[in-house]
Design a protein around this motif. Structure first.
Motif, PDB file in Angstrom:
ATOM      1  N   UNK A  66       4.303  -1.510   0.696  1.00 59.20           N
ATOM      2  CA  UNK A  66       3.199  -1.015   1.524  1.00 59.20           C
ATOM      3  C   UNK A  66       1.918  -1.138   0.697  1.00 59.20           C
ATOM      4  N   UNK A  67       0.853  -1.627   1.312  1.00 60.23           N
ATOM      5  CA  UNK A  67      -0.389  -1.854   0.575  1.00 60.23           C
ATOM      6  C   UNK A  67      -1.545  -1.123   1.232  1.00 60.23           C
ATOM      7  N   UNK A  68      -2.350  -0.450   0.418  1.00 56.84           N
ATOM      8  CA  UNK A  68      -3.578   0.159   0.931  1.00 56.84           C
ATOM      9  C   UNK A  68      -4.678  -0.899   0.922  1.00 56.84           C
ATOM     10  N   UNK A  77       8.566   0.755  -0.017  1.00 52.46           N
ATOM     11  CA  UNK A  77       8.863   1.019   1.389  1.00 52.46           C
ATOM     12  C   UNK A  77       9.904   2.126   1.517  1.00 52.46           C
ATOM     13  N   UNK A  78      10.858   2.161   0.575  1.00 53.63           N
ATOM     14  CA  UNK A  78      11.970   3.108   0.714  1.00 53.63           C
ATOM     15  C   UNK A  78      11.580   4.555   0.471  1.00 53.63           C
ATOM     16  N   UNK A  79      10.654   4.812  -0.445  1.00 52.25           N
ATOM     17  CA  UNK A  79      10.312   6.223  -0.699  1.00 52.25           C
ATOM     18  C   UNK A  79       8.813   6.501  -0.766  1.00 52.25           C
ATOM     19  N   UNK A  80       7.963   5.491  -0.513  1.00 55.21           N
ATOM     20  CA  UNK A  80       6.522   5.728  -0.452  1.00 55.21           C
ATOM     21  C   UNK A  80       5.873   6.035  -1.786  1.00 55.21           C
ATOM     22  N   UNK A  81       6.557   5.719  -2.889  1.00 53.91           N
ATOM     23  CA  UNK A  81       6.002   6.008  -4.219  1.00 53.91           C
ATOM     24  C   UNK A  81       5.009   4.920  -4.611  1.00 53.91           C
TER      25      UNK A  81
END
Ligand code: FES
Length: 111
Positions: A66-68, A77-81
């Motif tokens: 996931x990219x800001x 993707x799996x834990x948002x870290x």
């Protein structure tokens, strides 16, 4: 905390697809990856703003993180870290999903 129905059926997403949506007045997004569904609050921990640069676009070019869009923070993707960028080590707030009576629901803070 209360359960709210999702405004779309996440089973219609293809692998690697994302979808932004609102629940109880707050922004969230969902990613389908590894055959699973992952959902997070659409707020970057760096500056508390939305992550995407255009609608339903939340992943990097490889569709592996996931990219800001603002300063390039990358999140698993799996834990948002956050694994790279200005908020490394911080975490996206996960949204809990469940399927009940053929309907997908998410657990959000009420009020
Ligand atoms: S607001 Fe997301 S990296 Fe700066």
């Amino acid at each position: 905390m209360s359960w709210h129905p999702l405004p779309f059926n996440p089973e219609t997403l293809d692998e690697g697809d994302c979808k932004g949506f609102e629940l109880a007045g707050a922004p969230y997004f969902l990613v389908k990856k590894f055959g699973q569904l992952y959902a997070y609050h659409n707020r970057c921990p760096h500056q508390q703003i939305n992550l995407e640069w255009k609608a339903d676009t939340f992943l990097d070019v490889d569709k592996s993180l996931i990219q800001c869009a603002s300063h390039g923070a990358l999140f698993t993707i799996k834990d948002g870290r956050c694994v790279a960028g200005p908020c490394t080590g911080q975490q996206l707030q996960a949204l809990t999903l469940r399927k009940q009576d053929q309907q997908w629901q998410a657990c959000v803070e009420s009020g």
